[in-house]
Design an enzyme around this catalytic site. Structure first.
Site, PDB file in Angstrom:
ATOM      1  N   ASP A  51       8.747  -9.265   0.565  1.00  0.00           N
ATOM      2  CA  ASP A  51      10.260  -8.446   0.863  1.00  0.00           C
ATOM      3  C   ASP A  51       9.675  -7.093   0.852  1.00  0.00           C
ATOM      4  O   ASP A  51       8.413  -6.599   0.975  1.00  0.00           O
ATOM      5  CB  ASP A  51      11.083  -8.590  -0.288  1.00  0.00           C
ATOM      6  CG  ASP A  51      10.525  -7.862  -1.708  1.00  0.00           C
ATOM      7  OD1 ASP A  51       9.606  -7.522  -1.633  1.00  0.00           O
ATOM      8  OD2 ASP A  51      11.564  -7.985  -2.832  1.00  0.00           O
ATOM      9  N   ASP A  82      10.790  -3.327  -0.936  1.00  0.00           N
ATOM     10  CA  ASP A  82      11.562  -2.831  -2.156  1.00  0.00           C
ATOM     11  C   ASP A  82      11.638  -1.376  -2.165  1.00  0.00           C
ATOM     12  O   ASP A  82      10.655  -0.358  -1.530  1.00  0.00           O
ATOM     13  CB  ASP A  82      10.683  -2.885  -3.436  1.00  0.00           C
ATOM     14  CG  ASP A  82      10.226  -4.456  -3.647  1.00  0.00           C
ATOM     15  OD1 ASP A  82      11.293  -5.151  -3.869  1.00  0.00           O
ATOM     16  OD2 ASP A  82       9.220  -4.972  -3.270  1.00  0.00           O
ATOM     17  N   ASP A 109      14.977  -5.163  -0.950  1.00  0.00           N
ATOM     18  CA  ASP A 109      15.511  -4.904  -2.429  1.00  0.00           C
ATOM     19  C   ASP A 109      15.797  -3.296  -2.574  1.00  0.00           C
ATOM     20  O   ASP A 109      14.933  -2.486  -2.319  1.00  0.00           O
ATOM     21  CB  ASP A 109      14.677  -5.359  -3.548  1.00  0.00           C
ATOM     22  CG  ASP A 109      14.869  -6.719  -3.768  1.00  0.00           C
ATOM     23  OD1 ASP A 109      15.621  -7.528  -3.789  1.00  0.00           O
ATOM     24  OD2 ASP A 109      13.821  -7.443  -4.535  1.00  0.00           O
TER      25      ASP A 109
HETATM   26  N1  CTP Z   1      10.959  -6.296 -10.542  1.00  0.00           N
HETATM   27  C1  CTP Z   1      11.981  -6.114 -11.385  1.00  0.00           C
HETATM   28  N2  CTP Z   1      13.067  -6.826 -11.774  1.00  0.00           N
HETATM   29  C2  CTP Z   1      13.361  -7.790 -10.945  1.00  0.00           C
HETATM   30  C3  CTP Z   1      12.546  -8.188  -9.935  1.00  0.00           C
HETATM   31  C4  CTP Z   1      11.367  -7.466  -9.619  1.00  0.00           C
HETATM   32  O1  CTP Z   1      11.831  -4.966 -12.087  1.00  0.00           O
HETATM   33  N3  CTP Z   1      14.514  -8.669 -11.222  1.00  0.00           N
HETATM   34  C5  CTP Z   1      10.083  -5.579 -10.225  1.00  0.00           C
HETATM   35  C6  CTP Z   1       8.881  -6.471 -10.390  1.00  0.00           C
HETATM   36  O2  CTP Z   1       8.476  -6.278 -12.020  1.00  0.00           O
HETATM   37  C7  CTP Z   1       7.700  -5.692  -9.762  1.00  0.00           C
HETATM   38  C8  CTP Z   1       8.614  -5.173  -8.366  1.00  0.00           C
HETATM   39  O3  CTP Z   1       9.768  -5.528  -9.061  1.00  0.00           O
HETATM   40  O4  CTP Z   1       6.862  -4.628 -10.291  1.00  0.00           O
HETATM   41  C9  CTP Z   1       8.408  -5.878  -7.182  1.00  0.00           C
HETATM   42  O5  CTP Z   1       8.789  -7.095  -7.274  1.00  0.00           O
HETATM   43  P1  CTP Z   1       8.353  -8.027  -5.971  1.00  0.00           P
HETATM   44  O6  CTP Z   1       9.133  -7.497  -4.714  1.00  0.00           O
HETATM   45  O7  CTP Z   1       9.024  -9.442  -6.594  1.00  0.00           O
HETATM   46  O8  CTP Z   1       6.989  -8.171  -5.856  1.00  0.00           O
HETATM   47  P2  CTP Z   1       5.921  -7.535  -5.077  1.00  0.00           P
HETATM   48  O9  CTP Z   1       5.030  -6.955  -6.075  1.00  0.00           O
HETATM   49  O10 CTP Z   1       6.529  -6.327  -4.292  1.00  0.00           O
HETATM   50  O11 CTP Z   1       5.317  -8.458  -4.302  1.00  0.00           O
HETATM   51  P3  CTP Z   1       5.668  -8.916  -2.677  1.00  0.00           P
HETATM   52  O12 CTP Z   1       4.856  -8.084  -1.919  1.00  0.00           O
HETATM   53  O13 CTP Z   1       5.471 -10.394  -2.601  1.00  0.00           O
HETATM   54  O14 CTP Z   1       7.120  -8.657  -2.609  1.00  0.00           O
HETATM   55 MN    MN Z   2       8.270  -6.643  -3.038  1.00  0.00          MN
HETATM   56 MN    MN Z   3      11.450  -7.262  -4.708  1.00  0.00          MN
END
Ligand code: CTP
Ligand code: MN
Ligand code: MN
Length: 544
Positions: A332, A334, A468
């Site tokens: 995703d 963020d 997100d």
């Molecule tokens: N996070 C959070 N609360 C959530 C979901 C996520 O605080 N409900 C934080 C996670 O701890 C992480 C960050 O948001 O530090 C990013 O999460 P995520 O998008 O799931 O993972 P990524 O590290 O960005 O990996 P990816 O590249 O697969 O998206």
């Molecule tokens: Mn992410």
């Molecule tokens: Mn995320």
């Protein structure tokens, strides 16, 4: 009667002089200083038995089982590396003098000579001596937040296997075990070189018995049977497919599996009631499981930026998550949104979402309101993974690259594929769900609409992307930035460090010092690391 195996163990423990104990007992031991062991690996059982018998006839002591009495290990077609690994798995080279690791040529020459010939370099397994000097015994600090983990990983074969075990534990709702495997994988990821021998791992933190067993299997046999069979298991595959649907968690997936649903088609056929997120997840399944590229993340960033400045000039967006850590793809994108004046960010999310919606950029969104109040929540509340910022889980409709280059066509596409009618229908379903009035027929209708629309993805001018969005007041921005940059394990370890080593509680909102009974303020990530007594680790090295 003494079982055969038992008798052999006794014989090797008794030592050199009791020739009668050696199978066959054809000749007494002529060379008490030389205790041989033939490695079956690659030699094969029958050749090993033949060579052993030959040796014993010539008066050599050839052991059936490996023990610390063995002075010479003979192998055929094995590298020094391989034999070392095997030796480590036997508990290592523990005798008073190092064991000779020799090629079978030394053995056959000795047989011909009728005595142990001198050990020459050509008999020694290649690299054995260099190995002795070159063995790196690794050392890393216990907490992942004390380590620098870039994206390159010299032990991907090992960490991939441990990640499968972690994933399986997480998918089975055994988070504790999941974390244990994630920690073990993170330790291996932090090593500067590939692991070749078990002894290199001595003293490393976080490597439990189970993880070590898997590592040993892979070093010895190239693969772990446990991991390979897990990957093939119907349950594991189904859990992965089903939780791969946006909006479906482990509990739902588990329930479906118990009802005999293992595939997307079975789910579609089952008539299960899906919520709005799951409908979107199923509809855009393929695209949402396709990695998002950095170029796509940047394109989403431009759109979010336009939205944010249109509704509140001066507001700022920051890319967080994996892309901030330098990842080239992600599941995703963020973003963290704030405004330099405290309080101006209030109500910002709904305006941003409305703007995005009006421009046709959203395929799905669910916004949750800010529920964090320092005075109310206080530090006593256990630190949780989930923060309470105003946030929006969404699915963006992102124009494909060639379309993005011509902004004129972007709006057209966004509008003509947005179908205001369908949009209204989904919104209607949502308000009914929210008031608890779950109308089966309405949801079914929604689902059928998705089923009909399974178009070939290749010809669409856009793709679905998970995005997100989080809004934070500027006073909490540094904590939010640190908390949303990840990796998840890095965050977890930061909180564990804060709690266990510093008697502090860290969240994405604040840092509380339990000893001084006060909040520690920070306006940058650097300050937070300093409060925690940790060396600053930049985002690109937080890929634990
Ligand atoms: N996070 C959070 N609360 C959530 C979901 C996520 O605080 N409900 C934080 C996670 O701890 C992480 C960050 O948001 O530090 C990013 O999460 P995520 O998008 O799931 O993972 P990524 O590290 O960005 O990996 P990816 O590249 O697969 O998206
Ligand atoms: Mn992410
Ligand atoms: Mn995320």
């Amino acid at each position: 009667m003494v079982p055969l195996k038992r008798r052999k163990v006794v014989s090797s423990a008794v030592g050199n002089n009791n020739a009668a104990d050696h199978s066959g007992g054809k000749a007494p031991t002529k060379f008490p200083q030389v205790v041989l062991f033939l490695l079956e690996r690659k030699m094969g059982a029958s050749r090993r038995a033949f060579l052993s018998q030959l040796g014993r006839k010539k008066g050599f002591q050839v052991e059936e089982l490996f023990s610390e009495n063995v002075t010479h290990v003979i192998s055929e077609n094995n590298s020094g590396e391989e034999v070392r690994t095997w030796l480590d798995s036997q508990g290592g080279d523990r005798g008073p003098t190092p064991v000779h690791l020799l090629d079978v040529s030394w053995y056959t020459e000795s047989m011909r000579a009728g005595r142990p010939v001198q050990v020459l370099d050509r008999h020694k397994l290649q690299k054995q001596q260099i190995d002795e000097a070159e063995v790196v015994v690794f050392s890393v600090p216990s907490y992942a937040c004390q380590r620098r983990a870039t994206l390159d990983n010299h032990n991907a074969i090992l960490t991939d296997a441990l990640s499968v075990l972690a994933e399986n534990a997480e998918l089975s709702d055994e988070d504790g075990r999941g974390v244990a495997f994630r920690r073990a994988a993170a330790v291996l990821k932090a090593l500067p070189k590939p692991v070749t021998r078990m002894t290199q791992l001595r003293g490393l933190p976080c490597l439990g018995e189970h993880s070590l067993r898997v590592i040993r299997d892979i070093l010895e046999n190239g693969a772990s049977t446990e991991v390979e069979s897990m990957k093939q298991s119907e349950r594991f595959k189904a859990l992965k497919v089903l939780t791969g649907i946006f909006g479906v968690g482990t509990k739902t997936a588990d329930r479906w599996i118990r009802e005999g649903i293992y595939t997307l088609q079975q789910l579609r056929d089952s008539g299960q009631t899906l919520n709005r997120a799951q409908q979107a997840g199923l509809e855009h399944y393929v695209e949402l499981n396709q990695p998002v590229t950095k170029a796509e993340a940047d394109a989403v960033g431009e759109i979010v930026e336009r939205a944010v400045v249109s509704v509140l000039p001066g507001a700022q967006i920051t890319l967080t998550g994996g892309f901030r850590r330098g990842k080239l793809t992600g599941h995703d994108v963020d973003f963290l949104i704030t405004h330099p004046e405290e309080g101006r960010e209030e109500g910002l999310m709904s305006k941003v979402v409305s703007w995005l919606e009006s421009q046709g950029f959203l395929l799905y969104q669910k916004t949750t309101r800010n529920s964090y109040l320092e005075s109310k929540d206080g530090p006593a509340r256990p630190p949780s993974n989930m923060d309470r910022f105003e946030r929006c889980f969404s699915v963006f409709k992102l124009a494909k690259e060639e379309k993005r280059k011509h902004p004129g066509t972007l709006t057209e596409n966004a509008e003509d594929t947005c179908r205001p009618g369908a949009h209204m229908q989904v919104e209607g379903a949502e308000s009914r769900l929210q008031t608890g009035e779950t109308s089966q027929s309405q949801v079914q209708t929604g689902e059928q609409r998705h089923l009909v629309e399974t178009k070939p993805a290749g010809h669409k001018p856009w793709r679905a992307v998970r995005v997100d969005l989080v809004v934070s007041p500027i006073s909490q921005f540094a904590f939010a930035l640190l908390g949303w940059t990840g990796s998840k394990l890095f965050e977890r370890e930061l909180r564990r460090w804060a709690g266990h080593e510093k008697a502090m509680s860290l969240s994405s909102h604040a840092l509380y010092d339990n000893t001084q009974s006060k909040y520690l303020r920070a306006t940058s990530e650097e300050e937070i690391f300093a409060h925690l007594g940790l060396e600053f680790i930049p985002p690109s090295e937080r890929n634990a």
